[in-house]
Enzyme design. Structure first.
Site, PDB file in Angstrom:
ATOM      1  CB  SER A 147       8.198   5.943  10.515  1.00  0.00           C
ATOM      2  OG  SER A 147       7.653   5.482  11.407  1.00  0.00           O
ATOM      3  CB  SER A 167       6.893   3.627  16.420  1.00  0.00           C
ATOM      4  OG  SER A 167       5.625   3.505  16.739  1.00  0.00           O
ATOM      5  CB  CYS A 207       0.719  -1.848  13.258  1.00  0.00           C
ATOM      6  SG  CYS A 207       1.019  -1.845  11.451  1.00  0.00           S
ATOM      7  CD  GLU A 239      -2.439  -1.381   2.794  1.00  0.00           C
ATOM      8  OE1 GLU A 239      -3.483  -2.161   2.896  1.00  0.00           O
ATOM      9  OE2 GLU A 239      -2.075  -0.151   3.393  1.00  0.00           O
ATOM     10  CB  CYS A 241       3.176  -2.614  16.152  1.00  0.00           C
ATOM     11  SG  CYS A 241       4.911  -1.994  16.240  1.00  0.00           S
ATOM     12  CG  ASN A 250       3.592   3.960  19.769  1.00  0.00           C
ATOM     13  OD1 ASN A 250       3.246   4.762  19.102  1.00  0.00           O
ATOM     14  ND2 ASN A 250       4.345   2.828  19.054  1.00  0.00           N
ATOM     15  CG  ASN A 271      -6.248   5.344  11.467  1.00  0.00           C
ATOM     16  OD1 ASN A 271      -7.193   5.838  10.992  1.00  0.00           O
ATOM     17  ND2 ASN A 271      -4.976   6.044  11.506  1.00  0.00           N
ATOM     18  CB  CYS A 298       2.347   7.244   3.139  1.00  0.00           C
ATOM     19  SG  CYS A 298       2.974   6.229   4.591  1.00  0.00           S
ATOM     20  N   GLY A 355       5.645  -2.328   6.693  1.00  0.00           N
ATOM     21  CA  GLY A 355       7.040  -2.752   7.025  1.00  0.00           C
ATOM     22  C   GLY A 355       7.886  -2.017   7.854  1.00  0.00           C
ATOM     23  CD  GLU A 356      11.694  -0.518  11.422  1.00  0.00           C
ATOM     24  OE1 GLU A 356      12.616   0.211  10.744  1.00  0.00           O
ATOM     25  OE2 GLU A 356      10.707  -0.652  12.311  1.00  0.00           O
ATOM     26  CB  CYS A 392       0.727   0.119   8.405  1.00  0.00           C
ATOM     27  SG  CYS A 392       1.767   1.568   8.482  1.00  0.00           S
ATOM     28  CB  CYS A 418       5.293  -5.515   9.358  1.00  0.00           C
ATOM     29  SG  CYS A 418       6.620  -4.545  10.473  1.00  0.00           S
TER      30      CYS A 418
END
Length: 349
Positions: free
Chosen positions: A190, A213, A120, A93, A117, A215, A289, A106, A162-163, A334, A113
């Protein structure tokens, strides 16, 4: 024998690959401009290159980009999400986000990933695989072409699926290509806090902006919702950020996803302010989200709770921004668009 995708090559590698094949030397510069400035996906588009040379290039190489399979209708703020298909059947995406005089794109860096997380949606697809440079710059140029965007007005954020720092070499090659059009200060990477990757990024002669990140303001809760951080403890991460080199006018972005009743209290804001004290940084507060694939207890805080958290940070001299709603109407977090079309199959941590 599979043809090499020339978009997988960073500028120096591309020059070396073309040097013996393309004569005279200025032709290689023309090809590089067609690729890295105009972002073409076929040799036939290179109209000032002789037909015979274009055919020769096509025999040895390809310029293929990922294929668009779905585009969301524009959200009220103009954002649109793109779902791309890769040659191996994976889907990734990207998000187009108009922002006044500038536009942000983006990008995803992996198909899935491995970080896992819990807030996510991408984590539900498992580790996936690393994307190649052609698959990353392909997202960028496809959206640029779709919206007839001026390259000098572009921002790029590696905040998709992804990371990025677990795909370090390919991401660095992609950055070298993007720098041809977009200044490093207009690109943000990020990460969930992969300390070796942050340290390697610090050694590069040109660096994008860094967003991390966090959090949760304490190690225990951070590891509960970001299992990979057990390998990269919070105190060691903060030490890595404090030694990260910053050019004049730059700061590290501390990303903080707000989850109702979990990490959104005023006391959490005070603890976060204490954690980052002395670090040249700003906080980007991101209300969750919500998505059916996420744990049922994970909810977006109400506006009053968000305001309380932000106001507390401000009172403690923290520079803070709030990502209020851009992209919410198009499932821009994501994995959410892919998550609507594929079954839930999160791997256990």
């Amino acid at each position: 024998m599979a043809r090499i995708n020339l978009h997988d090559l960073a500028p120096l590698a591309l020059d070396a690959t073309l040097r013996d094949l393309v004569k005279p030397p200025f032709r290689a510069k023309q090809i590089e401009e067609w690729m890295h400035v105009r972002g073409v996906a076929s040799f036939d588009a290179m109209t000032n290159i002789p037909k015979e040379l274009r055919a020769q290039l096509a025999d040895h190489f390809t310029l293929e980009f990922p294929r668009i399979v779905e585009v969301t209708p524009p959200a009220p703020d103009g954002s649109r999400k793109y779902l791309f298909a890769l040659n191996d059947g994976n889907r990734i995406e990207s998000v187009y986000m108009p922002m006044g005089e500038r536009t942000s794109v983006c990008l995803s860096s992996q198909a899935g990933c491995a970080v896992g997380c819990t807030f996510c949606v991408t984590g539900f697809f498992g580790a996936g695989r690393n994307l190649t440079p052609s698959e990353m710059v392909g997202q960028f140029f496809t959206i640029v072409h779709e919206h007839h965007l001026a390259l000098e007005q572009m921002n790029v954020v590696f905040m998709g699926m992804g990371e990025p720092l677990l795909n370090f070499e390919n991401v660095v090659a992609t950055l070298d290509i993007l720098y041809r059009n977009v200044a490093p200060k207009r690109i943000t990477l990020s990460t969930s806090g992969i300390i070796p990757g942050i340290d390697d990024l610090a050694k590069l002669p040109r660096r994008p902006n860094l967003a991390v990140s966090i959090n949760a303001p304490d190690r225990k809760r951070r590891e509960e919702i970001m299992p990979i951080t057990k390998k990269y403890p919070l105190d060691e991460l903060m030490a890595s950020l404090r030694r990260f080199p910053l050019e004049k006018g730059r700061e590290i972005t501390i990303e903080y996803v707000l989850i109702a009743g979990y990490n959104d209290a005023a006391s959490d804001a005070i603890a976060l302010a204490k954690l980052i004290r002395g670090l040249h940084a700003k906080v980007n507060a991101i209300p969750l989200n919500e998505d059916p694939n996420l744990p049922a207890w994970m909810k977006r805080p109400g506006d009053r709770a968000i305001d309380r958290f932000v106001d507390t940070l401000v009172k403690h001299d923290v520079h803070v921004t709030v990502r209020r709603s851009k992209g919410r109407d198009i499932a821009a977090a994501c994995g959410q668009l892919r998550g609507k079309s594929e079954p839930r199959r999160r791997k256990s941590a």
